[in-house]
Design an enzyme around this catalytic site. Sequence first.
Site, short mmCIF file in Angstrom:
data_model
loop_
_atom_site.label_atom_id
_atom_site.label_comp_id
_atom_site.label_asym_id
_atom_site.label_seq_id
_atom_site.Cartn_x
_atom_site.Cartn_y
_atom_site.Cartn_z
N ASP A 33 0.97 -1.09 -0.06
CA ASP A 33 -0.09 -0.07 0.11
C ASP A 33 0.98 1.11 0.02
O ASP A 33 2.25 1.34 0.04
CB ASP A 33 -0.97 -0.09 1.12
CG ASP A 33 -2.10 0.85 1.19
OD1 ASP A 33 -2.14 1.97 0.47
OD2 ASP A 33 -3.35 0.17 1.24
N TYR A 152 -13.98 5.37 -13.36
CA TYR A 152 -14.04 4.42 -12.81
C TYR A 152 -14.73 2.86 -13.19
O TYR A 152 -14.16 2.12 -13.25
CB TYR A 152 -14.81 5.07 -11.18
CG TYR A 152 -14.58 3.79 -10.37
CD1 TYR A 152 -13.61 3.27 -9.62
CD2 TYR A 152 -15.94 2.94 -9.92
CE1 TYR A 152 -13.79 2.36 -8.42
CE2 TYR A 152 -15.96 2.12 -8.84
CZ TYR A 152 -14.84 1.61 -8.30
OH TYR A 152 -14.81 0.65 -7.38
N LYS A 156 -12.83 -0.69 -14.05
CA LYS A 156 -13.31 -2.01 -13.60
C LYS A 156 -13.78 -2.87 -14.47
O LYS A 156 -13.56 -4.02 -14.87
CB LYS A 156 -14.36 -1.38 -12.46
CG LYS A 156 -13.87 -0.99 -11.44
CD LYS A 156 -12.89 -1.66 -10.81
CE LYS A 156 -12.50 -1.16 -9.58
NZ LYS A 156 -11.44 -2.03 -8.56
P1 NAI Z 1 -10.32 2.06 0.64
O1 NAI Z 1 -10.27 3.34 0.26
O2 NAI Z 1 -10.66 1.42 2.17
O3 NAI Z 1 -8.98 0.99 0.36
C1 NAI Z 1 -8.12 1.06 -0.99
C2 NAI Z 1 -6.67 1.11 -0.65
O4 NAI Z 1 -6.07 1.20 -1.81
C3 NAI Z 1 -6.25 2.18 0.54
O5 NAI Z 1 -5.52 1.71 1.34
C4 NAI Z 1 -5.10 2.86 -0.53
O6 NAI Z 1 -4.18 3.37 0.27
C5 NAI Z 1 -4.84 1.73 -1.24
N1 NAI Z 1 -4.44 2.32 -2.76
C6 NAI Z 1 -4.77 3.50 -3.25
N2 NAI Z 1 -4.01 4.04 -4.30
C7 NAI Z 1 -2.96 3.30 -4.19
C8 NAI Z 1 -1.77 3.38 -5.15
N3 NAI Z 1 -1.45 4.27 -6.10
N4 NAI Z 1 -0.70 2.52 -4.55
C9 NAI Z 1 -1.04 1.73 -3.66
N5 NAI Z 1 -2.08 1.51 -2.97
C10 NAI Z 1 -3.10 2.30 -3.17
O7 NAI Z 1 -11.12 1.37 -0.39
P2 NAI Z 1 -11.93 -0.06 -0.60
O8 NAI Z 1 -13.61 0.28 -0.67
O9 NAI Z 1 -11.55 -1.12 0.63
O10 NAI Z 1 -11.67 -0.55 -1.87
C11 NAI Z 1 -10.86 -1.77 -2.56
C12 NAI Z 1 -11.31 -2.11 -4.04
O11 NAI Z 1 -12.67 -2.62 -3.66
C13 NAI Z 1 -10.88 -1.14 -4.52
O12 NAI Z 1 -10.47 -1.74 -5.90
C14 NAI Z 1 -12.42 -0.64 -5.03
O13 NAI Z 1 -12.25 0.01 -6.38
C15 NAI Z 1 -12.97 -1.65 -4.88
N6 NAI Z 1 -14.53 -1.56 -4.74
C16 NAI Z 1 -14.97 -0.71 -3.53
C17 NAI Z 1 -16.40 -0.48 -3.33
C18 NAI Z 1 -16.91 0.07 -2.48
O14 NAI Z 1 -18.07 0.48 -2.41
N7 NAI Z 1 -16.17 0.52 -1.28
C19 NAI Z 1 -17.50 -1.21 -4.37
C20 NAI Z 1 -16.87 -2.11 -5.40
C21 NAI Z 1 -15.62 -2.09 -5.61
#
Ligand code: NAI
Length: 258
Positions: A33, A152, A156
């Site tokens: 991360d 976005y 995906k």
């Molecule tokens: P979150 O924001 O809680 O976690 C995302 C993590 O990715 C964070 O720790 C962030 O630091 C890391 N990250 C972002 N950019 C980065 C980079 N350039 N290099 C390394 N790490 C990086 O979000 P969440 O919800 O846990 O998302 C996880 C996955 O689930 C994502 O791929 C998101 O698109 C997907 N997702 C989330 C949904 C939601 O409703 N929360 C719905 C559908 C998919």
Amino acid sequence: MTRIIAVSGAASGIGAALAEALRSGGDRVIGVDLKNTEVTADLSVPEGREAAVRGVLDAAGGRLDAVVACAGVSAPDPVTIKVNYYGVVGLLEGLRPALAAAPAPRAAVVGSISGTQPLDPAVVAACLEGTEDEAVRLAEEAVARRHGGLLYPSSKSALARWMRAAAVSPEWAGAGIPLNAVAPGVVLTAMTAPLFEDPAMVKVMNEAVPMPLNGHAGPEVIADALRWLVSPGNSHMAGQVIYVDGGAEATLRGPEDY
Ligand code: NAI
């Protein structure tokens, strides 16, 4: 034997829930991360992806059993293409040779119900057939046209299409590595928290992603599905996008499209 599993996005949300669940089940997790994990790397840029691959391989010490790419962003900005598509593909392709040497290798990515929604076809095509520079240029053009919100879903959709093609190729299925995706609906994490501050936005979100089964999910729900996909028990699923979305995909697409 303890399995060694790399999880990107492990500092927050779904990735953090997955890392915790895997650790409590006895696996060793190498988190990747921007901060607060074993490997610090920025997956939005090629050097960061290379650093992530090197960092995971160093930490793994020669054995890597599974990779789960959770890191993602949802900004109406080209960075969303860089992280959600190129960051995932770069990490998986970089770690694939190490996975192929494991006794029961597994890989999974996180898609989204958004991947089935309106998108920018030129950006998706550039991801799949062009260069990263071209995809980013088209993403910048989309932002200039005030269509940044399409990036976005585009990221995906491109990821799901890449995954389905790669999963059945000699490099993945042919090397004995099941590769699949979980596609969530709305999950309660840092990514969606700002949306819940605005009741008008919640209404829009609930119309775009209707979840008749139990409503919005906690991150541990998605983590559970990912955990099974990368468990030794998953020996024959390849190229599938598993919608863990409270019924959103079935509601929106209807019974014929499966
Ligand atoms: P979150 O924001 O809680 O976690 C995302 C993590 O990715 C964070 O720790 C962030 O630091 C890391 N990250 C972002 N950019 C980065 C980079 N350039 N290099 C390394 N790490 C990086 O979000 P969440 O919800 O846990 O998302 C996880 C996955 O689930 C994502 O791929 C998101 O698109 C997907 N997702 C989330 C949904 C939601 O409703 N929360 C719905 C559908 C998919």
